[in-house]
Design a protein around this motif. Structure first.
Motif, mmCIF file in Angstrom:
data_model
loop_
_atom_site.group_PDB
_atom_site.id
_atom_site.type_symbol
_atom_site.label_atom_id
_atom_site.label_comp_id
_atom_site.label_asym_id
_atom_site.label_seq_id
_atom_site.Cartn_x
_atom_site.Cartn_y
_atom_site.Cartn_z
ATOM 1 N N VAL A 82 0.797 -1.233 0.000
ATOM 2 C CA VAL A 82 0.000 0.000 0.000
ATOM 3 C C VAL A 82 0.828 1.281 0.000
ATOM 4 O O VAL A 82 0.280 2.361 -0.242
ATOM 5 C CB VAL A 82 -0.958 0.039 1.216
ATOM 6 C CG1 VAL A 82 -1.998 -1.059 1.116
ATOM 7 C CG2 VAL A 82 -0.192 -0.065 2.537
ATOM 8 N N LEU A 83 2.122 1.201 0.276
ATOM 9 C CA LEU A 83 2.925 2.424 0.250
ATOM 10 C C LEU A 83 2.998 2.978 -1.165
ATOM 11 O O LEU A 83 2.989 2.214 -2.135
ATOM 12 C CB LEU A 83 4.349 2.152 0.755
ATOM 13 C CG LEU A 83 4.539 1.932 2.252
ATOM 14 C CD1 LEU A 83 6.024 1.757 2.568
ATOM 15 C CD2 LEU A 83 3.971 3.074 3.064
ATOM 16 N N VAL A 105 2.870 -2.315 6.776
ATOM 17 C CA VAL A 105 2.840 -2.209 5.315
ATOM 18 C C VAL A 105 2.138 -3.452 4.778
ATOM 19 O O VAL A 105 2.723 -4.532 4.688
ATOM 20 C CB VAL A 105 4.258 -2.072 4.722
ATOM 21 C CG1 VAL A 105 4.184 -1.959 3.208
ATOM 22 C CG2 VAL A 105 4.959 -0.857 5.320
ATOM 23 N N LYS A 106 0.873 -3.289 4.445
ATOM 24 C CA LYS A 106 0.040 -4.410 4.021
ATOM 25 C C LYS A 106 -0.046 -4.480 2.496
ATOM 26 O O LYS A 106 0.359 -3.548 1.793
ATOM 27 C CB LYS A 106 -1.363 -4.263 4.610
ATOM 28 C CG LYS A 106 -1.380 -4.300 6.131
ATOM 29 C CD LYS A 106 -2.780 -4.119 6.661
ATOM 30 C CE LYS A 106 -2.775 -4.145 8.181
ATOM 31 N NZ LYS A 106 -2.650 -5.483 8.711
ATOM 32 N N LEU A 107 -0.607 -5.582 2.006
ATOM 33 C CA LEU A 107 -0.826 -5.723 0.573
ATOM 34 C C LEU A 107 -1.890 -4.745 0.095
ATOM 35 O O LEU A 107 -2.868 -4.481 0.794
ATOM 36 C CB LEU A 107 -1.293 -7.137 0.232
ATOM 37 C CG LEU A 107 -0.304 -8.284 0.392
ATOM 38 C CD1 LEU A 107 -0.968 -9.594 -0.035
ATOM 39 C CD2 LEU A 107 0.973 -8.044 -0.396
ATOM 40 N N ARG A 139 -2.986 -8.349 -3.485
ATOM 41 C CA ARG A 139 -3.760 -9.553 -3.157
ATOM 42 C C ARG A 139 -4.099 -10.340 -4.423
ATOM 43 O O ARG A 139 -4.015 -11.571 -4.443
ATOM 44 C CB ARG A 139 -5.030 -9.178 -2.384
ATOM 45 C CG ARG A 139 -4.761 -8.935 -0.897
ATOM 46 C CD ARG A 139 -6.053 -8.766 -0.110
ATOM 47 N NE ARG A 139 -6.693 -7.497 -0.424
ATOM 48 C CZ ARG A 139 -6.339 -6.331 0.102
ATOM 49 N NH1 ARG A 139 -5.351 -6.258 0.978
ATOM 50 N NH2 ARG A 139 -6.979 -5.223 -0.231
ATOM 51 N N GLU A 140 -4.452 -9.632 -5.477
ATOM 52 C CA GLU A 140 -4.732 -10.308 -6.753
ATOM 53 C C GLU A 140 -3.485 -11.027 -7.259
ATOM 54 O O GLU A 140 -3.563 -12.158 -7.761
ATOM 55 C CB GLU A 140 -5.232 -9.307 -7.799
ATOM 56 C CG GLU A 140 -6.675 -8.936 -7.645
ATOM 57 C CD GLU A 140 -7.603 -10.143 -7.741
ATOM 58 O OE1 GLU A 140 -7.430 -10.973 -8.657
ATOM 59 O OE2 GLU A 140 -8.476 -10.280 -6.868
ATOM 60 N N GLN A 141 -2.339 -10.379 -7.156
ATOM 61 C CA GLN A 141 -1.083 -11.016 -7.567
ATOM 62 C C GLN A 141 -0.822 -12.284 -6.759
ATOM 63 O O GLN A 141 -0.409 -13.312 -7.299
ATOM 64 C CB GLN A 141 0.086 -10.042 -7.382
ATOM 65 C CG GLN A 141 0.062 -8.860 -8.312
ATOM 66 C CD GLN A 141 0.986 -7.733 -7.836
ATOM 67 O OE1 GLN A 141 1.413 -7.704 -6.679
ATOM 68 N NE2 GLN A 141 1.271 -6.806 -8.731
ATOM 69 N N ALA A 142 -1.083 -12.216 -5.454
ATOM 70 C CA ALA A 142 -0.861 -13.376 -4.585
ATOM 71 C C ALA A 142 -1.797 -14.524 -4.958
ATOM 72 O O ALA A 142 -1.376 -15.694 -4.962
ATOM 73 C CB ALA A 142 -1.046 -12.983 -3.127
ATOM 74 N N TYR A 143 -3.055 -14.220 -5.277
ATOM 75 C CA TYR A 143 -3.989 -15.274 -5.698
ATOM 76 C C TYR A 143 -3.517 -15.936 -6.989
ATOM 77 O O TYR A 143 -3.602 -17.164 -7.135
ATOM 78 C CB TYR A 143 -5.402 -14.706 -5.879
ATOM 79 C CG TYR A 143 -6.143 -14.503 -4.578
ATOM 80 C CD1 TYR A 143 -6.491 -15.599 -3.774
ATOM 81 C CD2 TYR A 143 -6.495 -13.230 -4.148
ATOM 82 C CE1 TYR A 143 -7.169 -15.415 -2.567
ATOM 83 C CE2 TYR A 143 -7.173 -13.036 -2.944
ATOM 84 C CZ TYR A 143 -7.501 -14.132 -2.163
ATOM 85 O OH TYR A 143 -8.162 -13.951 -0.965
ATOM 86 N N ARG A 144 -3.001 -15.135 -7.918
ATOM 87 C CA ARG A 144 -2.502 -15.716 -9.172
ATOM 88 C C ARG A 144 -1.277 -16.593 -8.920
ATOM 89 O O ARG A 144 -1.142 -17.674 -9.508
ATOM 90 C CB ARG A 144 -2.179 -14.606 -10.182
ATOM 91 C CG ARG A 144 -3.430 -13.939 -10.755
ATOM 92 C CD ARG A 144 -3.137 -13.146 -12.017
ATOM 93 N NE ARG A 144 -2.149 -12.103 -11.821
ATOM 94 C CZ ARG A 144 -2.422 -10.858 -11.447
ATOM 95 N NH1 ARG A 144 -3.678 -10.489 -11.193
ATOM 96 N NH2 ARG A 144 -1.464 -9.953 -11.310
#
Length: 196
Positions: free
Chosen positions: A15-16, A28-30, A35-40
């Motif tokens: 998020v930065l 510093v969160k996704l 999150r979409e990248q992590a799901y892929r």
């Protein structure tokens, strides 16, 4: 020695705003995109074959990425301090624009093997702690390690026989996957910076 497989996954986008050195900043969160990248990445890893364990750096963005991947694989992620981001010391939280004015920052980016961030870690220290952790992974296992760009680069440069001064030649995109097999013959790199 039986072959072990290691999937090195960088955390998703956070998020930065672009141009800020997150380092070990807390909170510093996704981002939604991260999150979409992590799901892929999770889907890609699910198709890559069985995985025995998911481990991650203890920082929020890596933990969130690891949870998404582990849930898809039916596993529970484990936090490992050896996978944490490099300590950038006094540079943490600075903008790259501010850092470009500093001679020590410019030296760091050209001479990683002989430069230490102010109050931080050297690349040799990062590489050593990450490699020590590789020795703890079981022979015959397949493990996903969710970490940070420079930690992954440090491991890859070691296995490629490259000096750490050249690590910026390796692109490690958010949620990308780099895979290495380690066997009796040594390491064999199967992919670098594969984006799902």
């Amino acid at each position: 020695m039986v072959t072990k497989t290691v999937h090195l996954v960088r955390h998703g986008s956070h998020v930065l705003p672009p141009g800020v050195l997150a380092g070990r900043l807390s909170g510093v969160k996704l981002s939604d995109a991260g999150r979409e990248q992590a799901y892929r990445a999770a889907e890609r890893l699910a198709k890559a074959g069985p995985v025995d364990a998911v481990q991650c750096s203890p920082l929020e963005r890596t933990c969130e990425t690891a949870i998404i991947i582990a849930e898809r694989l039916g596993l529970v992620p484990v936090q490992v301090d050896a996978l944490v981001e490099i300590s950038f010391g006094g540079w943490t939280g600075s903008s790259f624009e501010e850092l470009e004015e500093r001679e020590d920052w410019r030296r760091w980016n050209h001479f990683r093997s002989g430069t230490r961030p102010p109050g931080g870690e050297t690349m040799a220290e990062v590489q050593a702690r990450a490699l020590r952790h590789m020795e703890t992974l079981a022979d015959g296992s397949a493990t996903v390690l969710v970490s940070h760009c420079d930690v992954i680069r440090a491991l890859l440069t070691h296995w490629l026989g490259m000096p750490t001064d050249l690590l910026l030649r390796l692109e490690i995109a958010p949620a990308s996957i780099s895979t290495v097999e380690i066997g009796p013959w040594g390491p064999r790199i199967l992919r670098i910076n594969e984006e799902a």
